[in-house]
Design a protein around this motif. Sequence first.
Motif, PDB file in Angstrom:
ATOM      1  N   ARG A   2       5.335  10.129  -6.728  1.00 14.25           N
ATOM      2  CA  ARG A   2       6.592  10.421  -7.411  1.00 14.25           C
ATOM      3  C   ARG A   2       6.397  10.599  -8.911  1.00 14.25           C
ATOM      4  O   ARG A   2       7.062  11.412  -9.542  1.00 14.25           O
ATOM      5  CB  ARG A   2       7.636   9.338  -7.144  1.00 14.25           C
ATOM      6  N   TYR A   3       5.513   9.823  -9.504  1.00 13.73           N
ATOM      7  CA  TYR A   3       5.268   9.963 -10.943  1.00 13.73           C
ATOM      8  C   TYR A   3       4.799  11.379 -11.271  1.00 13.73           C
ATOM      9  O   TYR A   3       5.305  12.029 -12.185  1.00 13.73           O
ATOM     10  CB  TYR A   3       4.230   8.953 -11.411  1.00 13.73           C
ATOM     11  N   ALA A   4       3.803  11.867 -10.509  1.00 14.80           N
ATOM     12  CA  ALA A   4       3.199  13.162 -10.832  1.00 14.80           C
ATOM     13  C   ALA A   4       4.003  14.334 -10.301  1.00 14.80           C
ATOM     14  O   ALA A   4       3.940  15.432 -10.862  1.00 14.80           O
ATOM     15  CB  ALA A   4       1.774  13.206 -10.280  1.00 14.80           C
ATOM     16  N   LEU A  44      11.929   2.792  -4.350  1.00 17.89           N
ATOM     17  CA  LEU A  44      10.662   2.819  -3.625  1.00 17.89           C
ATOM     18  C   LEU A  44      10.480   1.605  -2.730  1.00 17.89           C
ATOM     19  O   LEU A  44      10.002   1.717  -1.593  1.00 17.89           O
ATOM     20  CB  LEU A  44       9.491   2.925  -4.605  1.00 17.89           C
ATOM     21  N   LEU A  45      10.852   0.419  -3.219  1.00 20.92           N
ATOM     22  CA  LEU A  45      10.702  -0.797  -2.424  1.00 20.92           C
ATOM     23  C   LEU A  45      11.581  -0.748  -1.189  1.00 20.92           C
ATOM     24  O   LEU A  45      11.131  -1.052  -0.075  1.00 20.92           O
ATOM     25  CB  LEU A  45      11.041  -2.022  -3.269  1.00 20.92           C
ATOM     26  N   ARG A  46      12.840  -0.372  -1.362  1.00 25.47           N
ATOM     27  CA  ARG A  46      13.751  -0.306  -0.222  1.00 25.47           C
ATOM     28  C   ARG A  46      13.299   0.748   0.783  1.00 25.47           C
ATOM     29  O   ARG A  46      13.322   0.513   1.997  1.00 25.47           O
ATOM     30  CB  ARG A  46      15.165   0.003  -0.704  1.00 25.47           C
ATOM     31  N   SER A  47      12.873   1.906   0.293  1.00 26.39           N
ATOM     32  CA  SER A  47      12.427   2.967   1.193  1.00 26.39           C
ATOM     33  C   SER A  47      11.206   2.533   1.994  1.00 26.39           C
ATOM     34  O   SER A  47      11.120   2.769   3.202  1.00 26.39           O
ATOM     35  CB  SER A  47      12.106   4.240   0.395  1.00 26.39           C
ATOM     36  N   GLY A  82       0.814  -1.210   0.000  1.00 27.94           N
ATOM     37  CA  GLY A  82       0.000   0.000   0.000  1.00 27.94           C
ATOM     38  C   GLY A  82       0.846   1.257   0.000  1.00 27.94           C
ATOM     39  O   GLY A  82       0.529   2.247  -0.674  1.00 27.94           O
ATOM     40  N   MET A  83       1.933   1.230   0.768  1.00 27.53           N
ATOM     41  CA  MET A  83       2.842   2.367   0.819  1.00 27.53           C
ATOM     42  C   MET A  83       3.462   2.628  -0.551  1.00 27.53           C
ATOM     43  O   MET A  83       3.522   3.775  -1.022  1.00 27.53           O
ATOM     44  CB  MET A  83       3.943   2.092   1.854  1.00 27.53           C
ATOM     45  N   ILE A  84       3.926   1.561  -1.202  1.00 31.11           N
ATOM     46  CA  ILE A  84       4.536   1.714  -2.533  1.00 31.11           C
ATOM     47  C   ILE A  84       3.518   2.264  -3.523  1.00 31.11           C
ATOM     48  O   ILE A  84       3.851   3.077  -4.400  1.00 31.11           O
ATOM     49  CB  ILE A  84       5.106   0.370  -3.021  1.00 31.11           C
ATOM     50  N   GLY A  85       2.253   1.847  -3.397  1.00 34.25           N
ATOM     51  CA  GLY A  85       1.215   2.359  -4.284  1.00 34.25           C
ATOM     52  C   GLY A  85       1.111   3.873  -4.209  1.00 34.25           C
ATOM     53  O   GLY A  85       1.039   4.561  -5.237  1.00 34.25           O
ATOM     54  N   GLU A  86       1.100   4.419  -2.989  1.00 34.52           N
ATOM     55  CA  GLU A  86       1.041   5.873  -2.839  1.00 34.52           C
ATOM     56  C   GLU A  86       2.327   6.517  -3.332  1.00 34.52           C
ATOM     57  O   GLU A  86       2.310   7.627  -3.889  1.00 34.52           O
ATOM     58  CB  GLU A  86       0.756   6.235  -1.381  1.00 34.52           C
ATOM     59  N   THR A 132      10.705   0.069 -10.666  1.00 34.11           N
ATOM     60  CA  THR A 132      12.084  -0.332 -10.973  1.00 34.11           C
ATOM     61  C   THR A 132      12.983   0.855 -11.305  1.00 34.11           C
ATOM     62  O   THR A 132      14.138   0.658 -11.694  1.00 34.11           O
ATOM     63  CB  THR A 132      12.109  -1.297 -12.163  1.00 34.11           C
ATOM     64  N   ASN A 133      12.463   2.080 -11.146  1.00 33.57           N
ATOM     65  CA  ASN A 133      13.221   3.270 -11.561  1.00 33.57           C
ATOM     66  C   ASN A 133      13.681   3.160 -13.008  1.00 33.57           C
ATOM     67  O   ASN A 133      14.862   3.315 -13.333  1.00 33.57           O
ATOM     68  CB  ASN A 133      14.418   3.516 -10.637  1.00 33.57           C
ATOM     69  N   ASP A 134      12.724   2.857 -13.863  1.00 32.61           N
ATOM     70  CA  ASP A 134      12.963   2.717 -15.301  1.00 32.61           C
ATOM     71  C   ASP A 134      14.013   1.651 -15.605  1.00 32.61           C
ATOM     72  O   ASP A 134      14.882   1.818 -16.462  1.00 32.61           O
ATOM     73  CB  ASP A 134      13.395   4.059 -15.900  1.00 32.61           C
TER      74      ASP A 134
END
Length: 467
Positions: free
Chosen positions: A83-85, A262-265, A74-78, A431-433
Motif C-alpha cells: 500500500r505504501y508504494a 490494515l489490521l482489521r482487514s 506477516g500479512m500486515i507486513g506485505e 495506523t493510517n497516519d
Amino acid sequence: MSANSKAGSDPQPPNLGGTKRGSFGSKLGIVLATAGSAVGLGNVWRFPYMTGENGGAAFILVYIVCILLLGIPGMIGEFVVGRYAQTNAARAYDILSRGKPWKLVGYLGILTGTIILGFYAVVAGWCLEYLLASIAGQLQGDAEAVKNYFVSFSSNPIKPVIWGVAFILVTHVVVIFGVRKGIERASKWLMPILLILLLILVVASCLLPNAMEGVRFLFEPDFSKVNRRVFLDALGQAFFSLSLGTACLCTYASYFSKTTNLLRSAGQIALLDTVIAILSGLMIFPAAFSVGVNPDSGPSLIFITLPNVFQQAFGGFPFAGYLISVMFYALLVFAALTSTISMHEIGTAFFTEEFHLPRMKSAWIPTIIASVLCVFCSWSVGAYDIQVLGLPLMDFCDMLTADYMLPLGGFFTCMFVGWYIPKKTVHTEFTNDGQFNHRFFNTYLFAVRYVCPIAIMLVFLHQLGMI
C-alpha cells in the motif's frame, strides 16, 4: 520517493500503459478478493487431513495461535509494503529500499507466484474435468472403476493439458478486465457461491448416519499427539494457507485505498480463511466416516476416495449423490479459480508497470509462461517421465516453492518491514497516519521483528528435515 518520505500521503498511481492504475472499490471487495487468494484446494483436503492426523481440535487450537502470531503480522507486513508504494511487488520493495538489493524479495515473490500458477493449474484442470464428468454422470461404479477413471485421465497426454491450459485462459479473461471489473467483481461472485456450496455440503454430510464419528474425529482434542512436529506443521499450514511470501498480498495491497484499516482487514481475511478450512473438514470427515473410509491426503482424496464416498453415502438417494458430487467439484473449481486469479495478477501487474504495456498485452506473458509450465508438469505426472533431481517436474515445482521460495520470501519480508523500513513509516501505514488507534502497534512490531522470522526459520528448517 524514499523510505523516509511521508507514507501517510497518497502518492499518485503511475499512469502506465496509457491507463490509470486500478484499485479496489469497496472494503468488501478487498476482503473477498484477498481471502480468495488464500482459499484454495489446500483448504479442502490439506487442512482437514492435517487436523485429523495431529490431534483434532488440539491441532486447530495450535493453528489458530499460529495464525495470530505468524499469519496476521506477516500479512500486515506485505500490506505495508504494497500500500505504501502502490505499485507491483518488485518496484514496491525497490522504492522502500531506495535501490538496495531488497527489491530481489519482490522478484522472488513474482517468480514464486508464476511457478505456482503453472503447476496449480494442472490440479485445477483435473477439478474442471471432474466437474464435467460428475455432471455427465461418469463418476459411477465401484472404487476400482473410479480409480481407473483417474489413472486413465491423468495419464492421457492431451486431455489434462487441455483442461489445465483452459483453466489458465479462464483466469486470464478475469484478470484482463482489471482490478474492479475483473478481480473484485469475480471475487464478489465466486466467494459467496463457494461459501454457499460449502455450507450445503457440510449440512448434507453431517446428516448422514454415523456422521458424528467424523465430527468427533475433527474436533475432539487429542493432546497426546501434540508435539514439536505438530507445532511446526501448524506453523507451515498457517504460512502457506494465507499465501505469505508469494507477493500476492503485496500486489493486492497496492490496490488498497489509504483509508483501509490494515489490521482489521488482515484479521477478517485470516478469519474467513480459517472458517473455510474448518468447514471443509466438516464436509469431508462426516461423509467419509459414514461409509467407513479414512481419508488419505493428496490427489487420491479428491479424485479417487471422495467420488466413491459420495456414491456410497448417498447411495439410497441416487439424485442426492449426483447433486452432491456436482456441487463438490464446482466448489473445487471456484476455490482454485480465486487462487489462480491472484497468482496471475502478480505477474500481470509487474509486466504492465515495468514494461509499460497495456494490461491486455501484459497479461499474456504470465499466461504463456504458466501454460508452458502447466503442459510439462501435467506430462511429468502422467504421460511422460519428466524429472528434475529425481522428482517429477510437478512435484519438484511444488517442493521448490513450498519448501524454499515461500519461507524465504516471508522471512525476508518480515526482516525488511521489521528492521529496514523506518519505524515511523511502518507506524504511519499501520495506523493510517494516526486515524486508527495504535495500541497494538508495538505488539505488531515485536511480532514482525522477532516472532515471525524465528517461526518462519523453524518452518524452513523443518521442511528441510533439519529439525
